[in-house]
Scaffold this motif. Structure first.
Motif, PDB file in Angstrom:
ATOM      1  N   GLN A  48      39.019  64.549  53.221  1.00  8.09           N
ATOM      2  CA  GLN A  48      39.073  64.889  51.799  1.00  8.09           C
ATOM      3  C   GLN A  48      39.108  63.612  50.975  1.00  8.09           C
ATOM      4  O   GLN A  48      39.825  62.667  51.323  1.00  8.09           O
ATOM      5  CB  GLN A  48      40.316  65.708  51.486  1.00  8.09           C
ATOM      6  N   GLN A  56      42.971  62.632  53.293  1.00 13.15           N
ATOM      7  CA  GLN A  56      43.361  63.287  54.535  1.00 13.15           C
ATOM      8  C   GLN A  56      42.177  63.261  55.471  1.00 13.15           C
ATOM      9  O   GLN A  56      41.019  63.241  55.031  1.00 13.15           O
ATOM     10  CB  GLN A  56      43.796  64.741  54.290  1.00 13.15           C
ATOM     11  N   SER A  94      37.249  70.999  44.557  1.00 14.00           N
ATOM     12  CA  SER A  94      38.355  71.655  43.861  1.00 14.00           C
ATOM     13  C   SER A  94      38.825  70.755  42.736  1.00 14.00           C
ATOM     14  O   SER A  94      38.484  69.567  42.684  1.00 14.00           O
ATOM     15  CB  SER A  94      39.514  71.961  44.819  1.00 14.00           C
ATOM     16  N   GLY A  96      41.573  68.896  41.791  1.00 12.59           N
ATOM     17  CA  GLY A  96      42.799  68.358  42.355  1.00 12.59           C
ATOM     18  C   GLY A  96      42.895  68.660  43.833  1.00 12.59           C
ATOM     19  O   GLY A  96      42.371  69.669  44.306  1.00 12.59           O
ATOM     20  N   PRO A  97      43.588  67.805  44.582  1.00 12.59           N
ATOM     21  CA  PRO A  97      43.651  67.968  46.038  1.00 12.59           C
ATOM     22  C   PRO A  97      44.509  69.127  46.504  1.00 12.59           C
ATOM     23  O   PRO A  97      44.414  69.541  47.658  1.00 12.59           O
ATOM     24  CB  PRO A  97      44.252  66.631  46.495  1.00 12.59           C
ATOM     25  N   ARG A  98      45.333  69.696  45.607  1.00 10.89           N
ATOM     26  CA  ARG A  98      46.207  70.788  46.021  1.00 10.89           C
ATOM     27  C   ARG A  98      45.717  72.149  45.550  1.00 10.89           C
ATOM     28  O   ARG A  98      46.235  73.176  45.988  1.00 10.89           O
ATOM     29  CB  ARG A  98      47.609  70.568  45.454  1.00 10.89           C
ATOM     30  N   ASN A  99      44.733  72.143  44.660  1.00 12.15           N
ATOM     31  CA  ASN A  99      44.265  73.393  44.085  1.00 12.15           C
ATOM     32  C   ASN A  99      43.605  74.255  45.153  1.00 12.15           C
ATOM     33  O   ASN A  99      42.678  73.810  45.824  1.00 12.15           O
ATOM     34  CB  ASN A  99      43.280  73.101  42.953  1.00 12.15           C
ATOM     35  N   THR A 100      44.069  75.476  45.301  1.00 12.28           N
ATOM     36  CA  THR A 100      43.555  76.335  46.363  1.00 12.28           C
ATOM     37  C   THR A 100      42.206  76.967  46.021  1.00 12.28           C
ATOM     38  O   THR A 100      41.610  77.623  46.861  1.00 12.28           O
ATOM     39  CB  THR A 100      44.555  77.449  46.675  1.00 12.28           C
ATOM     40  N   GLU A 101      41.757  76.783  44.788  1.00 14.00           N
ATOM     41  CA  GLU A 101      40.453  77.315  44.402  1.00 14.00           C
ATOM     42  C   GLU A 101      39.380  76.330  44.851  1.00 14.00           C
ATOM     43  O   GLU A 101      38.996  75.424  44.124  1.00 14.00           O
ATOM     44  CB  GLU A 101      40.379  77.506  42.887  1.00 14.00           C
ATOM     45  N   ALA A 102      38.923  76.483  46.077  1.00 17.68           N
ATOM     46  CA  ALA A 102      37.908  75.592  46.631  1.00 17.68           C
ATOM     47  C   ALA A 102      36.558  76.303  46.654  1.00 17.68           C
ATOM     48  O   ALA A 102      36.456  77.445  47.084  1.00 17.68           O
ATOM     49  CB  ALA A 102      38.291  75.167  48.039  1.00 17.68           C
TER      50      ALA A 102
ATOM     51  N   PHE B  34      43.385  82.879  53.280  1.00 21.78           N
ATOM     52  CA  PHE B  34      42.118  83.062  52.566  1.00 21.78           C
ATOM     53  C   PHE B  34      41.134  83.854  53.426  1.00 21.78           C
ATOM     54  O   PHE B  34      41.179  83.797  54.655  1.00 21.78           O
ATOM     55  CB  PHE B  34      41.479  81.706  52.250  1.00 21.78           C
ATOM     56  N   TYR B  36      36.856  84.183  53.468  1.00 24.35           N
ATOM     57  CA  TYR B  36      35.562  83.759  52.954  1.00 24.35           C
ATOM     58  C   TYR B  36      34.481  84.559  53.661  1.00 24.35           C
ATOM     59  O   TYR B  36      34.643  84.987  54.806  1.00 24.35           O
ATOM     60  CB  TYR B  36      35.321  82.269  53.219  1.00 24.35           C
ATOM     61  N   ARG B  94      46.060  77.584  55.161  1.00 19.78           N
ATOM     62  CA  ARG B  94      46.440  76.251  54.742  1.00 19.78           C
ATOM     63  C   ARG B  94      47.958  76.229  54.711  1.00 19.78           C
ATOM     64  O   ARG B  94      48.581  77.212  54.308  1.00 19.78           O
ATOM     65  CB  ARG B  94      45.873  75.948  53.357  1.00 19.78           C
ATOM     66  N   ASN B  99      50.714  68.840  50.184  1.00 21.21           N
ATOM     67  CA  ASN B  99      50.097  68.694  48.866  1.00 21.21           C
ATOM     68  C   ASN B  99      48.616  68.395  48.942  1.00 21.21           C
ATOM     69  O   ASN B  99      48.099  67.576  48.199  1.00 21.21           O
ATOM     70  CB  ASN B  99      50.803  67.588  48.082  1.00 21.21           C
ATOM     71  N   PHE B 100      47.936  69.017  49.850  1.00 20.73           N
ATOM     72  CA  PHE B 100      46.497  68.823  49.906  1.00 20.73           C
ATOM     73  C   PHE B 100      45.860  70.040  50.554  1.00 20.73           C
ATOM     74  O   PHE B 100      46.490  70.776  51.312  1.00 20.73           O
ATOM     75  CB  PHE B 100      46.131  67.561  50.684  1.00 20.73           C
ATOM     76  N   ASN B 101      44.590  70.214  50.242  1.00 24.33           N
ATOM     77  CA  ASN B 101      43.835  71.330  50.805  1.00 24.33           C
ATOM     78  C   ASN B 101      43.219  70.920  52.115  1.00 24.33           C
ATOM     79  O   ASN B 101      42.269  70.157  52.143  1.00 24.33           O
ATOM     80  CB  ASN B 101      42.730  71.757  49.829  1.00 24.33           C
TER      81      ASN B 101
END
Lengths: 113, 115
Positions: A48, A56, A94, A96-102, B34, B36, B94, B99-101
């Motif tokens: 990421q 990451q 997304s 931001g790196p934490r936003n779950t809307e990918a 999730f 998909y 996840r 703090n990361f996806n």
């Protein structure tokens, strides 16, 4: 509003060569993640990028590297290609790196021969 | 360690019948879950997610999923299947503690809806 765009859509390379895949995130998104989807499998996280840095990384060798540009677009580079690198490479963006809307792009199909 | 299992490679259902696609997960922290969908030669399209709150989550195209903490499951359901629902479905998890996806995907379930 364009979604996540990836280029090229298809690519054929020879074993040992190097390849660069490109991703433009959805408008307003600043974080890009790359996934490898081998045939018949689910996507696997490669790495990421956020604020132009790799944040990451998954279990992929150093042959896989990337870059993020100031406009948030990203490249995935793979060196010394192996037959096993043949896969669909997906980019997700997304806000931001934490936003779950990918949001995912349509992918680049890489074939190594 | 985080992981997702989709025990069925393929699910066959007749149009108009209810469908269920199974998913179980393992995560050390708080699970963010999730679903998909992937159509041929396409990327992944988001259907729904569970972060917190009501265990029954409603998503796109009439799909819903039920979070069951005790069974560590997050099965995808739809009351009445359409032929156009035929596609490859992926469950992903996840770890919400981080703090990361970084999504962990299952191996996918191919849904075949027959007229």
């Amino acid at each position: 509003d364009a979604g996540v765009t990836q280029s090229p859509t298809h690519l054929i390379k020879t074993r040992g060569q190097q390849v660069t895949l490109r991703c433009s995130p959805k408008s307003g998104h600043d974080t890009v993640s790359w996934y490898q989807q081998a045939l018949g499998q689910g996507p696997q996280f490669i790495f990421q990028y956020y604020e132009e840095e790799e944040r990451q990384r998954g279990n992929f060798p150093d042959r896989f590297s990337g870059h993020q540009f100031p406009n948030y677009s990203s490249e995935l580079n793979v060196n010394a290609l192996l037959l096993g690198d043949s896969a669909l490479y997906l980019c997700a963006s997304s806000s931001g790196p934490r936003n779950t809307e990918a949001f995912f792009g349509q992918g680049t199909r890489l074939t190594v021969v | 360690a985080q992981s997702v299992a989709q025990p069925e490679d393929q699910v066959n259902v007749a149009e108009g019948n209810p469908l269920t696609v199974k998913c179980t997960y393992s995560v050390s922290g708080n699970p963010y879950l999730f679903w998909y969908v992937q159509y041929p030669n396409r990327g992944l399209q988001f259907l729904l997610k569970y972060i917190t709150g009501d265990n029954l989550v409603k998503g796109s195209y009439g799909f819903e999923a039920e979070f069951n903490k005790s069974q560590t499951s997050f099965h995808l359901k739809k009351p009445s299947a359409l032929v156009s629902d035929s596609a490859l479905y992926f469950c992903a998890v996840r770890d919400g503690s981080y703090n990361f996806n970084k999504f962990y995907f299952g191996s996918g379930t191919k849904l075949n809806v027959k007229p």
